[in-house]
Write an enzyme that holds these catalytic residues in place. Structure first.
Site, mmCIF file in Angstrom:
data_model
loop_
_atom_site.group_PDB
_atom_site.id
_atom_site.type_symbol
_atom_site.label_atom_id
_atom_site.label_comp_id
_atom_site.label_asym_id
_atom_site.label_seq_id
_atom_site.Cartn_x
_atom_site.Cartn_y
_atom_site.Cartn_z
ATOM 1 N N LYS A 205 -1.396 5.820 -0.540
ATOM 2 C CA LYS A 205 -1.002 6.579 0.651
ATOM 3 C C LYS A 205 -0.037 7.698 0.246
ATOM 4 O O LYS A 205 -0.194 8.840 0.638
ATOM 5 C CB LYS A 205 -0.357 5.633 1.669
ATOM 6 C CG LYS A 205 0.064 6.313 2.938
ATOM 7 C CD LYS A 205 0.599 5.325 3.975
ATOM 8 C CE LYS A 205 1.175 6.106 5.157
ATOM 9 N NZ LYS A 205 1.766 5.266 6.173
ATOM 10 N N GLU A 211 3.069 2.084 -10.138
ATOM 11 C CA GLU A 211 1.984 1.301 -10.745
ATOM 12 C C GLU A 211 0.670 2.079 -10.692
ATOM 13 O O GLU A 211 -0.077 2.163 -11.678
ATOM 14 C CB GLU A 211 1.796 -0.021 -9.995
ATOM 15 C CG GLU A 211 2.964 -0.977 -10.071
ATOM 16 C CD GLU A 211 3.972 -0.817 -8.935
ATOM 17 O OE1 GLU A 211 4.132 0.325 -8.433
ATOM 18 O OE2 GLU A 211 4.607 -1.821 -8.577
ATOM 19 N N GLY A 265 0.415 1.347 5.328
ATOM 20 C CA GLY A 265 -0.337 0.927 4.145
ATOM 21 C C GLY A 265 -1.049 -0.401 4.339
ATOM 22 O O GLY A 265 -2.230 -0.556 4.039
ATOM 23 N N ARG A 266 -0.334 -1.400 4.884
ATOM 24 C CA ARG A 266 -0.936 -2.736 5.009
ATOM 25 C C ARG A 266 -1.875 -2.841 6.196
ATOM 26 O O ARG A 266 -2.442 -3.915 6.454
ATOM 27 C CB ARG A 266 0.162 -3.805 5.057
ATOM 28 C CG ARG A 266 1.200 -3.587 6.126
ATOM 29 C CD ARG A 266 2.429 -4.464 5.900
ATOM 30 N NE ARG A 266 3.508 -4.169 6.826
ATOM 31 C CZ ARG A 266 4.412 -3.193 6.635
ATOM 32 N NH1 ARG A 266 4.339 -2.412 5.568
ATOM 33 N NH2 ARG A 266 5.370 -2.987 7.508
ATOM 34 N N GLU A 351 5.614 -8.367 4.743
ATOM 35 C CA GLU A 351 6.157 -7.008 4.661
ATOM 36 C C GLU A 351 6.443 -6.482 6.072
ATOM 37 O O GLU A 351 7.311 -5.640 6.266
ATOM 38 C CB GLU A 351 5.192 -6.071 3.909
ATOM 39 C CG GLU A 351 5.871 -4.835 3.354
ATOM 40 C CD GLU A 351 4.998 -4.032 2.406
ATOM 41 O OE1 GLU A 351 4.153 -3.255 2.885
ATOM 42 O OE2 GLU A 351 5.143 -4.165 1.173
ATOM 43 N N HIS A 382 -5.833 -30.546 -3.710
ATOM 44 C CA HIS A 382 -5.540 -31.199 -4.990
ATOM 45 C C HIS A 382 -4.353 -30.539 -5.686
ATOM 46 O O HIS A 382 -4.154 -30.737 -6.884
ATOM 47 C CB HIS A 382 -6.789 -31.155 -5.881
ATOM 48 C CG HIS A 382 -7.949 -31.851 -5.234
ATOM 49 N ND1 HIS A 382 -8.147 -33.205 -5.328
ATOM 50 C CD2 HIS A 382 -8.925 -31.381 -4.413
ATOM 51 C CE1 HIS A 382 -9.225 -33.540 -4.620
ATOM 52 N NE2 HIS A 382 -9.707 -32.448 -4.057
ATOM 53 N N LYS A 510 12.347 -0.723 -6.264
ATOM 54 C CA LYS A 510 11.628 0.439 -6.825
ATOM 55 C C LYS A 510 12.617 1.400 -7.470
ATOM 56 O O LYS A 510 12.400 1.902 -8.569
ATOM 57 C CB LYS A 510 10.870 1.187 -5.725
ATOM 58 C CG LYS A 510 9.579 0.535 -5.281
ATOM 59 C CD LYS A 510 8.880 1.472 -4.292
ATOM 60 C CE LYS A 510 7.735 0.794 -3.598
ATOM 61 N NZ LYS A 510 7.128 1.607 -2.553
HETATM 62 O O1 LIG Z 1 -0.407 3.328 -0.971
HETATM 63 P P1 LIG Z 1 0.868 3.523 -1.724
HETATM 64 O O2 LIG Z 1 1.674 4.665 -1.193
HETATM 65 O O3 LIG Z 1 0.614 3.644 -3.189
HETATM 66 O O4 LIG Z 1 1.773 2.240 -1.498
HETATM 67 C C1 LIG Z 1 1.354 0.971 -1.932
HETATM 68 C C2 LIG Z 1 2.172 -0.109 -1.278
HETATM 69 O O5 LIG Z 1 3.542 0.018 -1.610
HETATM 70 C C3 LIG Z 1 4.357 -0.304 -0.490
HETATM 71 O O6 LIG Z 1 4.909 0.869 -0.013
HETATM 72 C C4 LIG Z 1 5.509 -1.191 -0.855
HETATM 73 O O7 LIG Z 1 5.168 -2.241 -1.654
HETATM 74 C C5 LIG Z 1 3.390 -0.919 0.504
HETATM 75 O O8 LIG Z 1 3.840 -0.848 1.800
HETATM 76 C C6 LIG Z 1 2.166 -0.122 0.233
HETATM 77 O O9 LIG Z 1 1.024 -0.725 0.777
#
Ligand SMILES: O=P(O)(O)OC[C@H]1O[C@](O)(CO)[C@@H](O)[C@@H]1O
Length: 545
Positions: A205, A211, A265-266, A351, A382, A510
């Site tokens: 987003k 990452e 995002g979620r 979240e 189990h 972060k």
């Molecule tokens: O889509 P982006 O901006 O890479 O963010 C990934 C995820 O990181 C967060 O901002 C925090 O973990 C989430 O809310 C989001 O889904």
């Protein structure tokens, strides 16, 4: 907290005390129609909440609490496109993405339907062209594999759904999901893939997430090494709200798919973030997935509160969290293809509702979101079910199961289904000391052996669970399940008066990771100013690096 809300909680607490000596099984004995009265059927979908120790009065008191919190007004504000995400000053209109009606969809007075439909059509056209081979890689080969690079909401939804709907992935390329900054994730995924037949989708987003940017850069480098710089434009697509940042990465504009800041995002798997899923299952099945979400939106908006599945899910959760003080909630799909559903719900729920201040920044007066966890049944049985049956904490459980076998093997499904119902029954029924002794007597044990062993075989019972029974795990059912949980989370946020659409709690870690990365990478960088533990651990790594 207003007087009405405090009174509603007090009434619930006093009611819980009245129920203390009642057993859930007694409630079934007293009401032969309890299953009908404490379940809601929606087409070929049943939500059975009869195994919670709850009566008609419990529901009335919970609904009174919801009304005291003005749930119906807050729901209208959500669907009306108001800035319900007050700390980020945005609407939370993910429902607009699955609204398949012709009605205008207003956010700040602007009808966003045309943009949604145009973007969706662009995603669908691209997915069709990948699936039928009209769009090919740099060497002219068709794509056999798609790798989605994203994390959190840009990964969990499509990854969960691609697995859940794998029987509907007919004829499309295989999909893979890389999320972890651990280089093993990308390396293991690419091992065995032919890069000339691999499409990368960078999903983010913000297009700044550490990452995702690291994985995208490494994937790009691998591709350039194998096929040359010119291949990037043919092998990369992107999904983001930050089109400016995507352009800088070198992805061709016709392969960039947008969405909007009013999609959290979620909550974004209904948007272009679903691109990998659309490529996997095709636009028609994806539309059925949207339709499932849209079904639930209609139900959530119109069903009376005490027959409204997400409202009931949310309010029963409040009953357990705030009145019974239960700190965790398990989600157990008896459906192997829903293996990632608990992980998906962890982000959605934790979240969203893992907050300690109210919408206007005051400390909350009640516990907020529980810890969500789960694994598919029967495997969980189990592993951690021992604690759920006999541990000192009571954990409410959601059981999810299909009525029809998904594979051709009816025998396996009969075993799976029986296990699911047997567990739910065992949690409710329990086993008294006298029953345990009786069973041991039947096994011919001595009186001493019986006395010493029987306490270990006692189950308290009255451990609450809901059963979600659906005909089969198809795209529409999955859409319904996801939307039900989204609205459940919203309902609880209203009761707790928190903003479920922001996530400030992920920021600090972060920031610190970005500060530490150069110190970790550069062995000469000073560690002065770091706390002793962090400096010590970096020093230990340096000594062995
Ligand atoms: O889509 P982006 O901006 O890479 O963010 C990934 C995820 O990181 C967060 O901002 C925090 O973990 C989430 O809310 C989001 O889904």
């Amino acid at each position: 907290m207003s007087h009405a809300i405090a009174a509603a909680f007090l009434a619930l607490e006093s009611h819980a005390a009245d129920l203390e000596n009642t057993k859930t099984l007694d409630l079934f004995a007293a009401d032969p129609a309890r299953f009908e009265n404490f379940s809601v059927t929606l087409d070929d979908f049943v939500f059975d909440f009869s195994k919670h120790k709850a009566t008609r009065q419990t529901l009335d008191l919970l609904v009174a609490l919801a009304r005291a919190r003005k749930l119906e007004d807050r729901r209208a504000a959500l669907f009306g496109g108001d800035s319900v995400n007050n700390t980020e000053r945005r609407a939370a209109m993910h429902m607009a993405l699955r609204d398949l009606s012709p009605q205008p969809l207003l956010i700040d007075g602007v009808d966003v339907r045309p943009q949604i439909e145009a973007e969706r059509e662009k995603v669908f056209a691209f997915a069709r062209a990948i699936r039928n081979g009209d769009i090919r890689g740099a060497t002219g080969e068709t794509f056999t594999d798609v790798v989605n690079i994203g994390i959190g909401g840009s990964d969990l939804g499509p990854a969960m759904a691609a697995r859940a709907l794998s029987p509907y992935a007919d004829g499309g390329p295989r999909t893979h999901f890389v999320s972890n900054v651990d280089g093993a994730d990308l390396a293991d995924t690419l091992a065995g893939l032919d890069l000339s037949r691999t499409l990368f989708i960078v999903s983010s987003k913000t297009f700044t997430t550490q990452e995702t940017m690291a994985n995208a850069a490494s994937a790009r480098a691998r591709l350039v090494a194998a096929l040359g710089e010119a291949a990037v434009a043919r092998h990369f697509a992107a999904v983001s709200t930050r089109l400016d940042k995507v352009a800088a990465f070198g992805i061709a504009p016709d392969r960039v798919f947008g969405f909007w800041d009013w999609v959290g995002g979620r909550y974004s798997m209904w948007s272009s973030i679903g691109l990998a899923l659309v490529i996997a299952i095709g636009p028609e099945h994806f539309t059925e997935f949207l339709r499932g979400g849209f079904d639930i939106d209609a139900h959530f908006r119109t069903a009376p509160l005490d027959r409204n599945i997400p409202v009931l899910m949310g309010l029963l959760g409040v009953w357990h969290r705030n009145v019974m003080k239960r700190g965790a909630h398990a989600v157990i799909p008896y459906d192997q293809r829903l293996a990632r559903f608990p992980a998906y719900l962890q982000q959605l729920d934790m979240e969203s509702n893992g907050k300690s201040v109210t919408r206007d920044g005051r400390l909350v007066t009640h516990e907020t979101g529980p810890v969500i966890f789960g694994e598919p049944g029967t495997n969980g049985q189990h592993a951690f079910f021992q604690l759920l049956h006999q541990g000192t904490d009571v954990t409410p459980i959601d059981f999810l199961v299909a009525a029809e076998p998904t594979a051709a093997d009816a025998h396996h499904h009969a075993l799976l289904f029986s296990n699911c119902l047997a567990q739910a029954e065992a949690f409710m029924r329990g086993r008294r000391l006298e029953e345990a002794k009786e069973q041991l007597r039947g096994q011919g044990l001595s009186a001493d052996e019986i006395d010493s062993l029987a306490p270990h075989k006692v189950f308290s019972g009255d451990r609450p669970s809901s059963v979600f029974l659906y005909r089969r795990l198809d795209p529409r059912t999955l859409g319904r399940l996801v939307a039900l949980y989204e609205h459940k989370v919203f309902v609880q946020s209203v009761i707790w008066d928190i903003n479920p659409f922001d996530q400030w709690g992920v920021e600090l870690g972060k920031e610190l990771a970005n500060r530490l990365a150069p110190i970790v990478e550069n062995a000469d960088a000073p560690t002065a100013g770091l706390d002793g533990s962090t400096a010590g651990l970096i020093g230990w790594r340096r000594a062995r690096g």
